[in-house]
Design an enzyme around this catalytic site. Structure first.
Site, PDB file in Angstrom:
ATOM      1  N   GLU A 113       0.844  -1.202   0.000  1.00 34.81           N
ATOM      2  CA  GLU A 113       0.000   0.000   0.000  1.00 34.81           C
ATOM      3  C   GLU A 113       0.869   1.237   0.000  1.00 34.81           C
ATOM      4  OE1 GLU A 113      -2.332  -0.385   3.547  1.00 34.81           O
ATOM      5  OE2 GLU A 113      -3.430  -2.096   2.753  1.00 34.81           O
ATOM      6  N   LYS A 115       1.997   4.702   1.632  1.00 35.85           N
ATOM      7  CA  LYS A 115       1.994   5.195   3.011  1.00 35.85           C
ATOM      8  C   LYS A 115       1.552   6.656   2.961  1.00 35.85           C
ATOM      9  CE  LYS A 115       4.686   5.117   7.258  1.00 35.85           C
ATOM     10  NZ  LYS A 115       4.219   6.392   7.771  1.00 35.85           N
ATOM     11  N   ASP A 117       0.524  10.352   3.897  1.00 41.59           N
ATOM     12  CA  ASP A 117       1.118  11.258   4.869  1.00 41.59           C
ATOM     13  C   ASP A 117       0.039  12.150   5.461  1.00 41.59           C
ATOM     14  OD1 ASP A 117       3.060  12.336   6.371  1.00 41.59           O
ATOM     15  OD2 ASP A 117       3.980  13.529   4.788  1.00 41.59           O
ATOM     16  N   TYR A 225      -7.430   1.590   5.778  1.00 42.62           N
ATOM     17  CA  TYR A 225      -6.467   0.528   5.502  1.00 42.62           C
ATOM     18  C   TYR A 225      -6.417  -0.573   6.546  1.00 42.62           C
ATOM     19  CZ  TYR A 225      -3.677   3.905   8.204  1.00 42.62           C
ATOM     20  OH  TYR A 225      -3.231   4.799   9.133  1.00 42.62           O
ATOM     21  N   LYS A 312      10.286   3.910   3.886  1.00 48.67           N
ATOM     22  CA  LYS A 312      10.054   5.346   3.700  1.00 48.67           C
ATOM     23  C   LYS A 312      10.965   5.911   2.625  1.00 48.67           C
ATOM     24  CE  LYS A 312       9.269   7.212   8.025  1.00 48.67           C
ATOM     25  NZ  LYS A 312       8.660   8.328   8.686  1.00 48.67           N
ATOM     26  N   CYS A 406      13.572  47.389  10.771  1.00 47.19           N
ATOM     27  CA  CYS A 406      12.918  47.015   9.518  1.00 47.19           C
ATOM     28  C   CYS A 406      13.855  47.287   8.339  1.00 47.19           C
ATOM     29  CB  CYS A 406      11.622  47.803   9.361  1.00 47.19           C
ATOM     30  SG  CYS A 406      10.836  47.532   7.768  1.00 47.19           S
ATOM     31  N   CYS A 409      12.133  50.310   6.228  1.00 51.32           N
ATOM     32  CA  CYS A 409      11.902  51.672   6.707  1.00 51.32           C
ATOM     33  C   CYS A 409      12.705  52.012   7.956  1.00 51.32           C
ATOM     34  CB  CYS A 409      10.413  51.907   6.952  1.00 51.32           C
ATOM     35  SG  CYS A 409       9.817  51.106   8.433  1.00 51.32           S
ATOM     36  N   CYS A 424       7.183  44.909  11.777  1.00 52.26           N
ATOM     37  CA  CYS A 424       7.507  46.322  11.683  1.00 52.26           C
ATOM     38  C   CYS A 424       6.225  47.066  12.034  1.00 52.26           C
ATOM     39  CB  CYS A 424       7.941  46.672  10.259  1.00 52.26           C
ATOM     40  SG  CYS A 424       7.942  48.449   9.982  1.00 52.26           S
ATOM     41  N   CYS A 430       5.652  52.363   6.098  1.00 47.59           N
ATOM     42  CA  CYS A 430       6.629  51.414   5.563  1.00 47.59           C
ATOM     43  C   CYS A 430       6.169  50.970   4.165  1.00 47.59           C
ATOM     44  CB  CYS A 430       6.703  50.237   6.539  1.00 47.59           C
ATOM     45  SG  CYS A 430       7.847  48.963   6.048  1.00 47.59           S
TER      46      CYS A 430
HETATM   47  S1  IVH Z   1      -1.155   0.237   8.742  1.00 48.61           S
HETATM   48  C1  IVH Z   1      -0.666  -1.965  12.681  1.00 48.61           C
HETATM   49  N1  IVH Z   1      -1.207   1.307   6.354  1.00 48.61           N
HETATM   50  O1  IVH Z   1       1.731   5.108   9.172  1.00 48.61           O
HETATM   51  C2  IVH Z   1      -0.609  -1.287  11.366  1.00 48.61           C
HETATM   52  N2  IVH Z   1      -0.483   2.652   8.161  1.00 48.61           N
HETATM   53  O2  IVH Z   1       4.028   4.385  10.924  1.00 48.61           O
HETATM   54  C3  IVH Z   1      -1.218   0.016  11.387  1.00 48.61           C
HETATM   55  N3  IVH Z   1       0.033   4.968   7.533  1.00 48.61           N
HETATM   56  O3  IVH Z   1       0.095   5.119  12.262  1.00 48.61           O
HETATM   57  C4  IVH Z   1      -0.889   0.929  10.299  1.00 48.61           C
HETATM   58  N4  IVH Z   1      -0.395   4.762   5.390  1.00 48.61           N
HETATM   59  O4  IVH Z   1      -0.762   6.666  10.430  1.00 48.61           O
HETATM   60  C5  IVH Z   1      -0.922   1.501   7.655  1.00 48.61           C
HETATM   61  N5  IVH Z   1      -1.327   2.148   4.182  1.00 48.61           N
HETATM   62  C6  IVH Z   1      -1.068   2.330   5.473  1.00 48.61           C
HETATM   63  C7  IVH Z   1      -0.628   3.568   5.965  1.00 48.61           C
HETATM   64  C8  IVH Z   1      -0.339   3.697   7.322  1.00 48.61           C
HETATM   65  C9  IVH Z   1      -0.016   5.586   6.350  1.00 48.61           C
HETATM   66  C10 IVH Z   1       0.486   5.605   8.778  1.00 48.61           C
HETATM   67  C11 IVH Z   1      -0.425   5.375   9.955  1.00 48.61           C
HETATM   68  C12 IVH Z   1       0.385   4.681  10.980  1.00 48.61           C
HETATM   69  C13 IVH Z   1       1.772   5.041  10.565  1.00 48.61           C
HETATM   70  C14 IVH Z   1       2.723   3.964  11.024  1.00 48.61           C
END
Ligand code: IVH
Length: 672
Positions: A113, A115, A117, A225, A312, A406, A409, A424, A430
Site C-alpha cells: 500500500e 503510506k 502522509d 487501511y 520510507k 525594519c 523603513c 515592523c 513602511c
Molecule cells: S497500517 C498496525 N497502512 O503510518 C498497522 N499505516 O508508521 C497500522 N500509515 O500510524 C498501520 N499509510 O498513520 C498503515 N497504508 C497504510 C498507511 C499507514 C499511512 C500511517 C499510519 C500509521 C503510521 C505507522
C-alpha cells in the site's frame, strides 16, 4: 565516549526526541525532517541496547509516540493503535522478508500500500452507523473527534451494502489533497493567518479544531487501511479492504497484491518515481502480510506488528551554499527571512531560495554566511534548510543575525507575546506595507476592483499618486496625469475608474475585510458585520462585546481595539465613508423569502449532517427569524445538532427552551 558522556548523550536525545514528538503530534508543527528524527531515534535505541542501565522511563523508545491534547474527551482504544517498524533501505526489507519466511514458510503474499502522509484515525461503527472517531493519541488513548470527523464527506456516516459486522473498528489516514491545501493555505496567507507547512499539518490542525463548522469548510479525505472486528468475516487483508469499499469506504486504488519481494521492489520503485503525480502526499509504502492467520502467527513486538513494515522514501535533498539572507516585509509588517542559495537542482527544479520561517529558525540552525547547507523538498512547496555542514564552514564567516530594525523603513521591530514573527509597527509609513495593504484592498476576495492590478498599485505608489486606500477614490481627479504615465491608455483608465466606482457598492463585510485589520479574515469580517451592522457600533464596541460574538476570540478583539485606537485609521474610514463606501449592512442583503419565522428568535448549536450553520442562519433570517448570540430567557428555539456542548444543553434545559432539529425548522418554514 566516557560513560558520563554516554549518559549525557542519551539524556539529551530523550529530551530532544520528546520535544519533537510533542511538536509533531500535539502542535502539528514539526521542526525536524522525518529522516533526521528516525536517525536520532535509532542512535538512542542503539545506546539503550548497549547501556540498558541508563535507559530513561520517559524515553521515546518506550512509547508509541504522540500525546493527548486537552480539549477533547479521551477514549481508550479497544485495540492499541500501534506504529509500524520503518526503514529507509532495501536490505532491511530483505531481512524482514527472511524473518517472515523463517517463521511461516514460503507460502504467503504481501499487500503493498502507499503510506499516506496524514494522521491516523480509528472509526467505530455500530449497526452500520458511524459511532465514534478517535485520533491515535499516544497509541493506547486518543481524542474523541467524532463531531469533526462527521463533517468529512468521504467518511460514510451510514454504510451501504451488506455483510458488515454489527460492531467494528476501521482505521485509516485522514489527509488533504495538495490542490486543496494550496488553495486554502493561500487564503490563510491572504487572511493574515499563519500558513501550514504542508497538507499533513493542515489536516492534523483541522481535526483538532474546536469548531466543527470550520472543519466542514476544509475538505479532507480519508483512505481506510485496516479492519478490526471481534468476528472478522474475512480471511485476508485484501478481501477486507475490498469489502469495506462496498460498504462505502474510500480505499486507495493503487493497493497491490504481491507474490514476492521482487514485485514489492517494483511497486516501491514505481511509486518513488511517480509519487509526484498523485494528488496527495505519500512518504513511503507499507508492506503487510495478507493472510490474517499468518499475521496472528507472526504476532507483535511491544510497539509494532511483526507482519508489516514501512519503507520510507527519503525526502529529496541537496547540498548548496547559503549566499545571503533577505528579509521580506509583508502587508501586515511581518518580517520573513528568506535564504538566497547558490542554484541547485532538487526534485527536478532549480532551487534558488528557501524559507527560513522566522528568527527562531535562524537561531536553531545557527547559520553563518557562505555556510554549506542541506535543502530538502518534502511535502512543503517551498524548500527548507534542514541542516548545516559545520565542517565546511568558511573561516571568519559572519554569523547571520536577524535584524532588529525594519529592512525597508528602519523602524524598530517588535514581537508580540506568543508569536514567532517579528513585525515592523510602522504600518502607515513602511512602503511594502502600504503597497501590500492597497493591493489587498483591491484583491478579488476583498473589493474585487476590475481594471486595477498589483503592479499598477506599485507604479501609482512609486509616482506619488496613492499612499492610502482612500486615495484610490480621488484618482479620477488625476486622470490627465495618469495618462502621462505612458503605460495607461484612455481605455484602461476608464476601466479602472469604472471598477473603482463600482466598488462603492461592495457590501460592508468586504470593505471591513479589505481594510486589512490583522486577524480579520473573510469569515471573521462576515461575523462581525452581521452582528454589529454598522461601523459606528463596531468602533464603539468594548472588548467584552467583541468577544461575545460567535468565533471572535481575545486575539481578534484586541486587534480590532488597537486598530480603532489609531486616529489615522479613523481618518481613513471617514474619507472612505465620504467617498461613498458601504459601512453598514444594507437592509436588502437578506432578501426576505417569507415571514413564517417573524417575531421568533433562534440559536444554532452543534453540527448537522446536511447543512452548515451559516446555511441554517441564512434560512432563518430569510424567513424573518432573528438570531441570538447566546442562550437566555429571550430565546424561543434552540436548533440543536449533534455534539452540542454540555453546558449549552444544560442551560437550555434549565430555561425550558424547546430544542428542535434542522428537520423541525424546515417544517416550520414549509407549513402552510
Ligand atoms: S497500517 C498496525 N497502512 O503510518 C498497522 N499505516 O508508521 C497500522 N500509515 O500510524 C498501520 N499509510 O498513520 C498503515 N497504508 C497504510 C498507511 C499507514 C499511512 C500511517 C499510519 C500509521 C503510521 C505507522
Amino acid at each position: 565516549m566516557s560513560l558520563f558522556e554516554v549518559k549525557e548523550r542519551m539524556d539529551a536525545l530523550v529530551k530532544e526526541l520528546n520535544q519533537h514528538n510533542y511538536n509533531y503530534y500535539v502542535l502539528a508543527q514539526p521542526t525536524i525532517s522525518d529522516y533526521d528524527f528516525d536517525q536520532k531515534l535509532k542512535e538512542l535505541e542503539e545506546l539503550e541496547k548497549q547501556y540498558p542501565e541508563y535507559q530513561d522511563a520517559d524515553s521515546p523508545t518506550q512509547k508509541i509516540g504522540g500525546e493527548i491534547t486537552k480539549e477533547f474527551q479521551t477514549v481508550r482504544h479497544k485495540w492499541p493503535m500501534l506504529s509500524l517498524g520503518n526503514t529507509y533501505n532495501e536490505q532491511d526489507l530483505r531481512d524482514f522478508d527472511t524473518r517472515i519466511r523463517k517463521a511461516i514458510g514460503d507460502n504467503f503474499e504481501y499487500v503493498c500500500e502507499l503510506k499516506f502522509d496524514g494522521l491516523s484515525m480509528s472509526l467505530t461503527y455500530r449497526d452500520g452507523k458511524l459511532y465514534r472517531a478517535v485520533t491515535r493519541g499516544d497509541g493506547t488513548k486518543g481524542d474523541d473527534v467524532t463531531s469533526n470527523v462527521k463533517t468529512i464527506n468521504k467518511i460514510p456516516k451510514k454504510l451501504t451494502g451488506s455483510g458488515y459486522p454489527d460492531e467494528f473498528e476501521i482505521r485509516g489516514e485522514i489527509f488533504m489533497h495538495r490542490a486543496a491545501f494550496e488553495r486554502l493555505n493561500q487564503a490563510r496567507i491572504d487572511n493574515d493567518e499563519v500558513p501550514y507547512a504542508n497538507p499533513r499539518n493542515f489536516a492534523a490542525g483541522t481535526i483538532k479544531l474546536q469548531d466543527s463548522a470550520e472543519v466542514a469548510r476544509r475538505p479532507l479525505d480519508c483512505f481506510l487501511y485496516f479492519l478490526y472486528a471481534d468476528k472478522n468475516p474475512f480471511k485476508t487483508h485484501w478481501d477486507s479492504i475490498h469489502a469495506v469499499k462496498s460498504w462505502g469506504f474510500h480505499i486507495c486504488e493503487h493497493t497491490r497484491l504481491c507474490k514476492n519481494l521482487d514485485e514489492v521492489f517494483d511497486f516501491i520503485h514505481y511509486w518513488d518515481e511517480h509519487r509526484e503525480k498523485l494528488s496527495y502526499d505519500i512518504d513511503g509504502i507499507v508492506l503487510k502480510v495478507n493472510s490474517y492467520a499468518q499475521q496472528a502467527e507472526l504476532g507483535f513486538t511491544a510497539k509494532s506488528p511483526r507482519w508489516a513494515i514501512a519503507y520510507k522514501y527519503k525526502a529529496e535533498e541537496a547540498e548548496t551554499i547559503l549566499e545571503s539572507v533577505s528579509y521580506q516585509v509583508g502587508r501586515t509588517g511581518a518580517v520573513t527571512p528568506v535564504a538566497n542559495l547558490k542554484p541547485v537542482l532538487l526534485a527536478g527544479t532549480t532551487v534558488k531560495r528557501a524559507t527560513l520561517h522566522n528568527a527562531n529558525e535562524i537561531e536553531r540552525l545557527d547559520l553563518y554566511e557562505k555556510d554549506t547547507v542541506t535543502v530538502e523538498k518534502g511535502g512543503e512547496i517551498i524548500p527548507k534548510i534542514t541542516g548545516v555542514n559545520t565542517l565546511k564552514r568558511v573561516a571568519g564567516a559572519k554569523k547571520i543575525i536577524y535584524p532588529d530594525t525594519c529592512p525597508e523603513c528602519g523602524s524598530n521591530l517588535i514581537r508580540k507575546e506568543g508569536e514567532a514573527a517579528y513585525y515592523c509597527p510602522n504600518d502607515e509609513g513602511c512602503p511594502p506595507q502600504i503597497v501590500g495593504k492597497i493591493q489587498h484592498f483591491i484583491s478579488r476576495k476583498a473589493m474585487n476592483i476590475d481594471g486595477l492590478g498589483d503592479e499598477t498599485i506599485e507604479t501609482f505608489y512609486r509616482n506619488g499618486y496613492i499612499e492610502h486606500i482612500s486615495d484610490l477614490y480621488t484618482l479620477y481627479e488625476k486622470q490627465d496625469e495618469l495618462r502621462s504615465l505612458n503605460r495607461f491608455g484612455d481605455k484602461s483608465i476608464k476601466n479602472m475608474l469604472d471598477g473603482i466606482e463600482k466598488s462603492k457598492q461592495m457590501p460592508f463585510d468586504k470593505v471591513l475585510f479589505g481594510l486589512g485589520i490583522r486577524y480579520v479574515g473573510e469569515t471573521v469580517a462576515k461575523k462581525i458585520t452581521a452582528y454589529f451592522k454598522n461601523i459606528d457600533s463596531l468602533m464603539n464596541a468594548s472588548f467584552e462585546e467583541l468577544t461575545s460574538v460567535d468565533e471572535i476570540g481575545d486575539r481578534i478583539a484586541e486587534s480590532l481595539l488597537e486598530y480603532f485606537k489609531d486616529q489615522r485609521h479613523i481618518d481613513q474610514i471617514n474619507q472612505l465613508r465620504q467617498a461613498g463606501l458601504q459601512f453598514e449592512v444594507s437592509e436588502t442583503e437578506t432578501v426576505l423569502v417569507s415571514d413564517k419565522l417573524s417575531g421568533k428568535t433562534f440559536l444554532i448549536s452543534g453540527v448537522f449532517e446536511r447543512y452548515s450553520r451559516d446555511e441554517l442562519t441564512a434560512l432563518i433570517e430569510a424567513n424573518g427569524g432573528k438570531m441570538l448570540s447566546g442562550i437566555s430567557a429571550k430565546l424561543n428555539y434552540l436548533v440543536a445538532g449533534d455534539n452540542m456542548g454540555p453546558s449549552k444543553l444544560e442551560k437550555a434545559r434549565k430555561l425550558n427552551i424547546p430544542m428542535i432539529s434542522d428537520d423541525d425548522l424546515l417544517s416550520m418554514i414549509n407549513q402552510n
